[in-house]
Design a protein around this motif. Sequence first.
Motif, PDB file in Angstrom:
ATOM      1  N   LYS A 181       0.821  -1.218   0.000  1.00 27.79           N
ATOM      2  CA  LYS A 181       0.000   0.000   0.000  1.00 27.79           C
ATOM      3  C   LYS A 181       0.852   1.264   0.000  1.00 27.79           C
ATOM      4  O   LYS A 181       0.517   2.241  -0.682  1.00 27.79           O
ATOM      5  N   THR A 182       1.934   1.262   0.749  1.00 28.12           N
ATOM      6  CA  THR A 182       2.805   2.434   0.746  1.00 28.12           C
ATOM      7  C   THR A 182       3.568   2.540  -0.576  1.00 28.12           C
ATOM      8  O   THR A 182       3.822   3.648  -1.066  1.00 28.12           O
ATOM      9  N   ALA A 183       3.900   1.397  -1.164  1.00 27.07           N
ATOM     10  CA  ALA A 183       4.567   1.414  -2.467  1.00 27.07           C
ATOM     11  C   ALA A 183       3.653   2.029  -3.522  1.00 27.07           C
ATOM     12  O   ALA A 183       4.108   2.768  -4.408  1.00 27.07           O
ATOM     13  N   LYS A 184       2.366   1.739  -3.423  1.00 23.10           N
ATOM     14  CA  LYS A 184       1.398   2.317  -4.362  1.00 23.10           C
ATOM     15  C   LYS A 184       1.347   3.832  -4.209  1.00 23.10           C
ATOM     16  O   LYS A 184       1.246   4.570  -5.204  1.00 23.10           O
ATOM     17  N   LYS A 198      14.341  -2.879  -3.184  1.00 18.47           N
ATOM     18  CA  LYS A 198      15.360  -2.511  -4.168  1.00 18.47           C
ATOM     19  C   LYS A 198      15.806  -1.056  -4.000  1.00 18.47           C
ATOM     20  O   LYS A 198      17.014  -0.762  -3.967  1.00 18.47           O
ATOM     21  N   MET A 199      14.849  -0.141  -3.887  1.00 19.87           N
ATOM     22  CA  MET A 199      15.178   1.278  -3.782  1.00 19.87           C
ATOM     23  C   MET A 199      15.844   1.607  -2.445  1.00 19.87           C
ATOM     24  O   MET A 199      16.681   2.506  -2.360  1.00 19.87           O
ATOM     25  N   ALA A 200      15.468   0.876  -1.393  1.00 21.18           N
ATOM     26  CA  ALA A 200      15.989   1.160  -0.053  1.00 21.18           C
ATOM     27  C   ALA A 200      17.491   0.910   0.058  1.00 21.18           C
ATOM     28  O   ALA A 200      18.157   1.472   0.938  1.00 21.18           O
ATOM     29  N   LYS A 201      18.021   0.086  -0.815  1.00 23.38           N
ATOM     30  CA  LYS A 201      19.450  -0.243  -0.748  1.00 23.38           C
ATOM     31  C   LYS A 201      20.332   0.999  -0.942  1.00 23.38           C
ATOM     32  O   LYS A 201      21.483   1.035  -0.513  1.00 23.38           O
ATOM     33  N   LEU A 251      13.228   7.683   1.498  1.00 26.67           N
ATOM     34  CA  LEU A 251      11.887   7.404   2.010  1.00 26.67           C
ATOM     35  C   LEU A 251      11.615   5.898   2.028  1.00 26.67           C
ATOM     36  O   LEU A 251      11.047   5.374   2.984  1.00 26.67           O
ATOM     37  N   CYS A 252      12.045   5.205   0.993  1.00 25.08           N
ATOM     38  CA  CYS A 252      11.876   3.745   0.950  1.00 25.08           C
ATOM     39  C   CYS A 252      12.674   3.066   2.062  1.00 25.08           C
ATOM     40  O   CYS A 252      12.191   2.133   2.710  1.00 25.08           O
ATOM     41  N   ALA A 253      13.900   3.530   2.272  1.00 26.05           N
ATOM     42  CA  ALA A 253      14.743   2.950   3.326  1.00 26.05           C
ATOM     43  C   ALA A 253      14.135   3.196   4.701  1.00 26.05           C
ATOM     44  O   ALA A 253      14.136   2.304   5.565  1.00 26.05           O
ATOM     45  N   ASN A 288      12.454 -10.368   2.237  1.00 25.73           N
ATOM     46  CA  ASN A 288      12.987  -9.013   2.335  1.00 25.73           C
ATOM     47  C   ASN A 288      14.432  -9.030   2.824  1.00 25.73           C
ATOM     48  O   ASN A 288      14.739  -9.606   3.868  1.00 25.73           O
ATOM     49  N   SER A 289      15.312  -8.386   2.088  1.00 25.09           N
ATOM     50  CA  SER A 289      16.745  -8.455   2.389  1.00 25.09           C
ATOM     51  C   SER A 289      17.097  -7.778   3.708  1.00 25.09           C
ATOM     52  O   SER A 289      17.987  -8.241   4.429  1.00 25.09           O
ATOM     53  N   ARG A 290      16.420  -6.679   4.034  1.00 28.22           N
ATOM     54  CA  ARG A 290      16.727  -5.968   5.279  1.00 28.22           C
ATOM     55  C   ARG A 290      16.304  -6.785   6.488  1.00 28.22           C
ATOM     56  O   ARG A 290      17.032  -6.857   7.494  1.00 28.22           O
ATOM     57  N   LEU A 291      15.140  -7.411   6.430  1.00 30.36           N
ATOM     58  CA  LEU A 291      14.675  -8.249   7.530  1.00 30.36           C
ATOM     59  C   LEU A 291      15.628  -9.419   7.743  1.00 30.36           C
ATOM     60  O   LEU A 291      15.994  -9.742   8.882  1.00 30.36           O
TER      61      LEU A 291
END
Length: 353
Positions: A181-184, A198-201, A251-253, A288-291
């Motif tokens: 929902k936030t991605a939308k 991807k963008m958070a990296k 913002l994504c990160a 999810n890579s961060r998790l």
Amino acid sequence: MKILGIETSCDECSASLVSCEPGGAVQVLSLATYSQVKIHMPYGGVVPEIASRNHLETVNDMIDQALVTRDIDAIAVTNRPGLVGALLVGVSAAKALAYALDKPLVPVHHLEGHAASVYLDERENHPRRQIQLPMLLAIVSGGHTNLYCVQEPPERWPMDFLKQSLVGRSRDDAAGEAFDKTAKILGFPYPGGIWIDKMAKNGDPQAYSLPRALPQKATFDFSFSGLKTAVSLVAEKLKKEGRLEAEIPNLCASLQEAIVDAIMSKVVLAAREYRCKSLAVVGGVAANSRLRYRLDTEWKIMGLEQPPHFPKLTYCTDNAAMIAAAGAFRMIQGHCLRGTEFLTLNAIANPEE
């Protein structure tokens, strides 16, 4: 024992053949999955009617691809919870096949399938053979964010395993919903979690202060409802300032960190409270890579005796291998439908029914 699994609960049509040894070790022999992501992408989410019709078009092909041998002992199928029309396609196919081949049929709860996914591709010398109990199990997906304290190996799970072992759940949106929902809001296509990751990296997870709901130590429940509003307000402000595009990575990160923080805080609390020796994280958000990074580097502070267990990325999203594995564990216990018993088996959208 060889089990054919069928999964059509949402937007993946999947069939898989697994073998299960008497001791409970599971090996995936085949897996065929048709993802409807591109079909639903223009709508920004899953359209139930479109999903059901596409399952009708693809289920037979998936079963044909998965049946690398006709020597099977039983059929397992997801019959709850999910989109009722989508579920009906898989249940009907499984019933017809079980009747035609005169094989027992095992109805499987979708979440029990996710729980079983951590045991896929097990070998006697595989580290997962050594999972220590009690285990804290986190099912983190698009529809659920639940914590379970697992006291028994899968071949001894009670029939009400999901209710009996539940210790925490989301009170509103699931973690996967929060991502999508936030991605939308930020203009990413469905499914949005992959794009956020991807963008958070390339972003700073501390750039924006976003809410972490239910910080109280007295509950192991989750809440992600306020996150969408917070992200929307920040995005609107940045857009007015002409800085949104440049700030998307930050913002994504920050968004990803808020979701991961919320998951981590409750996992740590529950693991300590129930004195768990191990942790398993399954479901779509387990990819999810961060998790994964946070859990891999912070597991010792939870008092765990071994690093966290994750399924292979292939088995994180909905797939029939996990359904076949869950069915195999129920077959070991003798829980299945035989003869004409399964003819009345129905699809159930609501897990509480």
